[in-house]
Scaffold this active site. Structure first.
Site, mmCIF file in Angstrom:
data_model
loop_
_atom_site.group_PDB
_atom_site.id
_atom_site.type_symbol
_atom_site.label_atom_id
_atom_site.label_comp_id
_atom_site.label_asym_id
_atom_site.label_seq_id
_atom_site.Cartn_x
_atom_site.Cartn_y
_atom_site.Cartn_z
ATOM 1 N N THR A 158 0.808 -1.218 0.000
ATOM 2 C CA THR A 158 0.000 0.000 0.000
ATOM 3 C C THR A 158 0.844 1.274 0.000
ATOM 4 O OG1 THR A 158 -1.346 1.337 1.525
ATOM 5 C CG2 THR A 158 -0.153 -0.460 2.504
ATOM 6 N N LYS A 186 1.933 -3.281 7.462
ATOM 7 C CA LYS A 186 2.097 -3.546 6.030
ATOM 8 C C LYS A 186 3.580 -3.501 5.622
ATOM 9 C CE LYS A 186 -2.049 -4.185 4.147
ATOM 10 N NZ LYS A 186 -2.393 -5.236 3.161
HETATM 11 C C1 LIG Z 1 -3.964 3.081 0.216
HETATM 12 C C2 LIG Z 1 -4.717 3.129 1.510
HETATM 13 O O1 LIG Z 1 -5.994 3.743 1.278
HETATM 14 C C3 LIG Z 1 -6.889 3.763 2.359
HETATM 15 O O2 LIG Z 1 -6.355 4.499 3.453
HETATM 16 P P1 LIG Z 1 -6.624 6.044 3.684
HETATM 17 O O3 LIG Z 1 -5.838 6.853 2.696
HETATM 18 O O4 LIG Z 1 -6.389 6.320 5.103
HETATM 19 O O5 LIG Z 1 -8.168 6.166 3.281
HETATM 20 P P2 LIG Z 1 -9.374 7.000 3.895
HETATM 21 O O6 LIG Z 1 -10.379 7.068 2.817
HETATM 22 O O7 LIG Z 1 -9.815 6.432 5.186
HETATM 23 O O8 LIG Z 1 -8.741 8.437 4.192
HETATM 24 C C4 LIG Z 1 -8.218 9.245 3.183
HETATM 25 C C5 LIG Z 1 -7.859 10.603 3.751
HETATM 26 O O9 LIG Z 1 -9.071 11.288 4.069
HETATM 27 C C6 LIG Z 1 -8.947 11.894 5.349
HETATM 28 N N1 LIG Z 1 -10.281 12.090 5.920
HETATM 29 C C7 LIG Z 1 -10.859 13.286 6.170
HETATM 30 N N2 LIG Z 1 -12.057 13.114 6.726
HETATM 31 C C8 LIG Z 1 -12.252 11.756 6.816
HETATM 32 C C9 LIG Z 1 -13.335 10.990 7.308
HETATM 33 O O10 LIG Z 1 -14.340 11.487 7.777
HETATM 34 N N3 LIG Z 1 -13.186 9.644 7.215
HETATM 35 C C10 LIG Z 1 -12.071 9.043 6.679
HETATM 36 N N4 LIG Z 1 -12.009 7.692 6.602
HETATM 37 N N5 LIG Z 1 -11.017 9.785 6.232
HETATM 38 C C11 LIG Z 1 -11.124 11.123 6.295
HETATM 39 C C12 LIG Z 1 -8.077 10.930 6.121
HETATM 40 O O11 LIG Z 1 -7.526 11.554 7.273
HETATM 41 C C13 LIG Z 1 -7.065 10.554 5.056
HETATM 42 O O12 LIG Z 1 -6.046 11.511 5.024
HETATM 43 C C14 LIG Z 1 -7.153 2.352 2.833
HETATM 44 O O13 LIG Z 1 -7.730 1.596 1.776
HETATM 45 C C15 LIG Z 1 -5.849 1.696 3.264
HETATM 46 O O14 LIG Z 1 -6.131 0.316 3.531
HETATM 47 C C16 LIG Z 1 -4.826 1.822 2.196
HETATM 48 O O15 LIG Z 1 -4.011 0.941 2.003
#
Ligand SMILES: C[C@H]1O[C@H](OP(=O)(O)OP(=O)(O)OC[C@H]2O[C@@H](n3cnc4c(=O)[nH]c(N)nc43)[C@H](O)[C@@H]2O)[C@@H](O)[C@@H](O)C1=O
Length: 428
Positions: A158, A186
């Site tokens: 990842t 990971k």
């Molecule tokens: C490649 C990678 O991709 C994924 O990980 P992630 O990038 O953390 O994905 P996400 O959609 O949870 O967050 C993206 C960004 O968005 C910000 N953000 C703002 N506000 C909210 C919010 O309300 N919720 C969430 N979840 N994120 C938020 C948060 O802080 C972050 O900066 C997984 O598939 C992982 O398994 C993986 O491998």
């Protein structure tokens, strides 16, 4: 069948396949997927079935249904199933050995994980157990079954490995600096794959995938959280969306494109590690703007930090607010991948661009809500109200787009009977 008889058959099967050359063995085209019930697992299963594979999946036992994304692929065993599910868990080595020795896969895709970055701070040990040691257990199960020369192994690595990035864009040679228990787990998985490749000559690859999304994305990931909220807002079912760090930048592609890249890695002459990314980065805020634009609304941003709000231009209603509970103890601020190696060696390129991805996700969520109003639990008043809002939303979303115009007709056919007097009487 007693256990000892079943075990004998398993060992006889292994002995038979070990007499085949790896080339002969691979002609059987049998895939085993951990994480088959997830977004990627479901797209990969469709893709491999299409290519003539028999697909086996490992699913965790749960008291509630967790197979929604692959239900449409399930066929009755009497029709000769091509997708076969096995109860199992990446924390259970004996079970993994048993499944592999029974299935005798030609390719294993390790997509199973506790994959939520924020949750990994709350469940750090569990995340390490599943994401790091789970990968080791699978690799060791292959060795235990004597299949190191026969099985090709894909590891879902990842972009979270890059974490606090030390260079931009990030490629296969960029040093890692993970910023969460998920990223750290990971990292172990990434290196154990390389170590087993070098130590035991296994065909094992890391796909370093940047964020990849789709209508099948879990609803706690930010893209799907936004698309769902925008769909709900367009239909008057929700007023405001609460988010965390909306300045975070991500390289978002479509999951379907990335599935093909995983498979391509295992079809090469030698194992290697590849970045799959779009080469574009966008802030969460841009995703929000784009998602609202799909339903014909503009968001004006006011204030800063936790006081930041996104106001709807035409109505003045606040549609987006910040809640610090979604902040992460350590954040990954910027991800931007360089997919040049995959472009060149795999001939892989993403097909779906950012705008199309956001649009598809918002429309799919509107569609899902529309279809859910057919549930008997809905009542007449809600349906009536929703009908007016839906007609307005559909006209805005679909205007000027031929392909979407066709979809609008289908939506209208689906919902119209629900909203006529007779329809409400008879269907709801
Ligand atoms: C490649 C990678 O991709 C994924 O990980 P992630 O990038 O953390 O994905 P996400 O959609 O949870 O967050 C993206 C960004 O968005 C910000 N953000 C703002 N506000 C909210 C919010 O309300 N919720 C969430 N979840 N994120 C938020 C948060 O802080 C972050 O900066 C997984 O598939 C992982 O398994 C993986 O491998």
């Amino acid at each position: 069948m007693s256990t000892s008889v079943s075990s004998n058959i398993v060992s006889t099967n292994i002995l038979k396949v070990l007499s085949l050359s790896p080339e002969e063995y691979r002609k059987r085209k049998v895939a085993l997927i951990s994480g088959i019930t997830g977004q990627d697992g479901s797209y990969l299963t469709e893709f491999l079935l299409e290519k003539g594979y028999t697909v086996h999946g490992i699913i965790r036992r749960s008291s509630s249904f967790n197979t929604g994304r692959i239900e449409h692929l399930y066929r009755d065993s009497h029709e000769g199933p091509k997708m076969i599910l096995h109860y199992g868990d990446l924390t259970d080595s004996t079970n993994l050995v048993h499944i592999i020795s029974k299935v005798l896969p030609t390719e294993i895709y390790n997509l199973g994980a506790q994959s939520h970055v924020k949750v990994s701070f709350d469940m750090a040990e569990y995340t390490g157990n599943v994401d790091a040691l789970g990968t080791l257990r699978l690799l060791d199960a292959i060795r235990t079954c004597g299949l190191t020369r026969h099985v090709r192994f894909y590891q879902a690595s990842t972009s979270e490995l890059y974490g606090k990035v030390v260079e931009t864009p990030q490629s296969e040679t960029t040093p890692f600096y993970p910023r969460s228990p998920y990223g750290v787990a990971k990292l172990y998985a990434y290196w154990i794959v390389i170590n087993y490749r070098e130590a035991y000559n296994m065909f094992a690859c890391n796909g370093i995938l940047f964020n990849h999304e789709s209508p099948r994305r879990g609803r706690t990931f930010v893209t799907r959280k936004i698309s769902r909220a925008v769909a709900e807002i367009s239909l008057g079912k929700q007023e405001c969306l609460w988010l965390g760090n909306i300045d975070a930048k991500r390289d978002w592609g479509h999951a379907k494109d990335y599935i093909e890249g995983m498979w391509l890695m295992l079809q090469q002459d030698s194992p290697d590690d590849f970045v799959l990314a779009t080469g574009e980065t966008h802030t969460v805020k841009e995703y929000v703007d784009k998602a609202f634009s799909v339903i014909g609304r503009t968001i004006i941003w006011e204030g800063e930090g936790e006081e930041l709000v996104g106001r709807e231009k035409d109505t003045g209603i606040i549609r987006v607010r910040v809640d610090p509970k979604y902040f992460r103890p350590t954040e990954v601020e910027l991800l931007l991948g360089n997919p040049a190696k995959a472009n060149k060696l795999l001939g892989w390129k993403r097909k779906v661009d950012f705008d199309s991805l956001v649009k598809e996700m918002v429309l799919a969520d509107i569609e899902a809500i529309v279809l859910s109003v057919r549930e008997p639990s809905s009542n007449e008043l809600i349906l009536d109200d929703l009908h007016v809002k839906l007609s307005t939303t559909l006209s805005m979303v679909f205007s000027g787009n031929e392909e979407m115009f066709e979809k609008q007709k289908v939506f209208k056919e689906i919902i119209t009977p629900n909203f006529t007097d007779a329809g409400v009487e008879s269907r709801v």
